[in-house]
Design a protein around this motif. Structure first.
Motif, short mmCIF file in Angstrom:
data_model
loop_
_atom_site.label_atom_id
_atom_site.label_comp_id
_atom_site.label_asym_id
_atom_site.label_seq_id
_atom_site.Cartn_x
_atom_site.Cartn_y
_atom_site.Cartn_z
N ARG A 1 0.81 -1.22 0.00
CA ARG A 1 0.00 0.00 0.00
C ARG A 1 0.84 1.27 0.00
O ARG A 1 0.30 2.37 0.07
N GLY A 2 2.14 1.13 -0.06
CA GLY A 2 3.02 2.30 -0.07
C GLY A 2 3.05 3.05 1.25
O GLY A 2 3.29 4.26 1.26
N LEU A 3 2.81 2.34 2.34
CA LEU A 3 2.78 2.98 3.65
C LEU A 3 4.16 3.02 4.32
O LEU A 3 4.30 3.59 5.40
N GLU A 4 5.17 2.44 3.69
CA GLU A 4 6.50 2.40 4.29
C GLU A 4 7.22 3.74 4.11
O GLU A 4 7.32 4.25 3.00
N ILE A 5 7.72 4.28 5.20
CA ILE A 5 8.54 5.50 5.15
C ILE A 5 9.99 5.12 4.89
O ILE A 5 10.70 5.75 4.10
N ALA A 6 10.46 4.09 5.58
CA ALA A 6 11.82 3.59 5.45
C ALA A 6 11.85 2.16 5.99
O ALA A 6 10.87 1.68 6.57
N TRP A 7 12.97 1.50 5.77
CA TRP A 7 13.17 0.14 6.26
C TRP A 7 14.39 0.13 7.15
O TRP A 7 15.42 0.74 6.82
N VAL A 8 14.33 -0.57 8.29
CA VAL A 8 15.46 -0.62 9.21
C VAL A 8 15.89 -2.06 9.42
O VAL A 8 15.18 -3.00 9.04
#
Length: 347
Positions: A147-154
């Protein structure tokens, strides 16, 4: 950071809530500046600069007038002593000071084999039903995916959990770029302390629990550790706030950057946001300092309850994690407002 659950990570949400009818009425006492231990030795100019960061957002006429005077003040100590009166507010609960900080995580703008744990924006439907899905459901049901809800990945789910506890932080990308994230909402579930849960299970005694202890235990016990994190149904979503320069502090509840060892989180039921607050924290590292109430927190409840902002990064986190001390906090109020608490003072 309309932020955080702060020091609740170690001892749970133990403080009482805002003033309610079955609790004792708060008590007010006007003090003199000579009653403030260490007042003369503080750097009042630093405190005045922090006060000016947020005082323009105070709408009441007395606060607005003092804000205007603050920008013309040539003597910071004289400014506070001339226009304010120290008010000691008590509610029958023991004073408690804790610390919080802004974590810095390693991350990536895209998912990779290393960076595979997403920092999520809040989905619109989470506002439509309160409470919404639990932490376990959010992370295991697939409802957030695609859904494109990711701001970044850690790269570390444990650090991501603690980012949610603090409510804001910075993410450093492999190329050196950095973004900042701030509180963007929550799923509406009450916070459940994983530190308390470890004590309940008999893993640790209460005095042994700290953020570092919890992190290390979860990493040593991956399966049980994942289940422990799910014990906390509360889930915090974020928004990118990279317009705040990296050299400045994160945004507090007043939507302005907070300042290391000059900003505190308070219970606004007792202490107005934006007010100067004199701190007398005891413990291994006593603190005598004029700070400004610029933040709030879910675990920060009570007239003598404060969370001190210790800055950004691991060192700040270690300092903040050691703080659980008694002491006293005294709110500086505009003169007329101060005496309004004690009508008999006019008699």
């Amino acid at each position: 950071m309309i932020r955080r659950l702060g020091a609740a990570i170690t001892f749970g949400v133990l403080m009482a809530g805002p003033v309610v009818p079955n609790e004792p009425d708060p008590q007010y006492a006007i003090l003199g500046f000579e009653d403030l231990n260490g007042w003369a030795d503080d750097d009042h100019a630093s405190a005045l600069a922090v006060f000016k960061n947020t005082c323009a957002d105070l709408d009441e006429p007395d606060w607005a007038s003092l804000c205007a005077l603050a920008f013309d003040a040539s003597d910071a100590r004289q400014f506070f002593e001339l226009f304010f009166r120290p008010i000691l507010i008590t509610d029958g609960k023991e004073p408690l000071f804790t610390g919080y900080f802004e974590p810095e995580l390693s991350g990536s703008p895209v998912r990779t084999a290393r960076y595979r744990h997403p920092i999520y924006k809040m989905p619109p439907e989470a506002n439509d039903r309160r409470p919404w899905l639990s932490r376990r459901d959010i992370l295991t049901s697939g409802v957030m995916e695609g859904r494109g809800l990711e701001i970044a990945w850690v790269d570390d789910p444990v650090e991501l959990f603690f980012l949610q506890v603090q409510g804001s932080g910075r993410v450093r990308y492999p190329d050196g770029r950095m973004i900042r994230v701030g509180y963007g909402g929550a799923n509406g579930h009450n916070y459940r302390s994983i530190g308390q849960e470890l004590v309940r299970r008999g893993v640790y005694q209460p005095h042994q629990v700290s953020a570092d202890v919890i992190k290390n235990w979860v990493r040593r016990n991956p399966a049980e550790g994942e289940d422990l994190l799910y014990h906390n149904d509360s889930y915090v979503f974020f928004r990118e706030v990279s317009q705040v320069p990296a050299e400045r502090g994160p945004l507090g509840a007043m939507n302005r950057s907070i300042t290391t060892l000059r900003s505190i989180a308070v219970d606004p039921a007792f202490t107005p946001l934006g007010a100067p607050v004199w701190i007398e924290k005891e413990g291994a590292d006593p603190l005598r300092r004029l700070m400004v109430a610029q933040d709030t927190g879910s675990a920060i409840k009570g007239a003598q309850r404060a969370d001190v902002f210790y800055g950004t990064g691991d060192d700040a986190g270690r300092q903040a994690g050691r703080i659980k001390d008694p002491g006293r906090m005294v709110v500086l109020m505009p003169i007329q407002r101060a005496y309004a608490f004690l009508p008999e003072a006019y008699q």
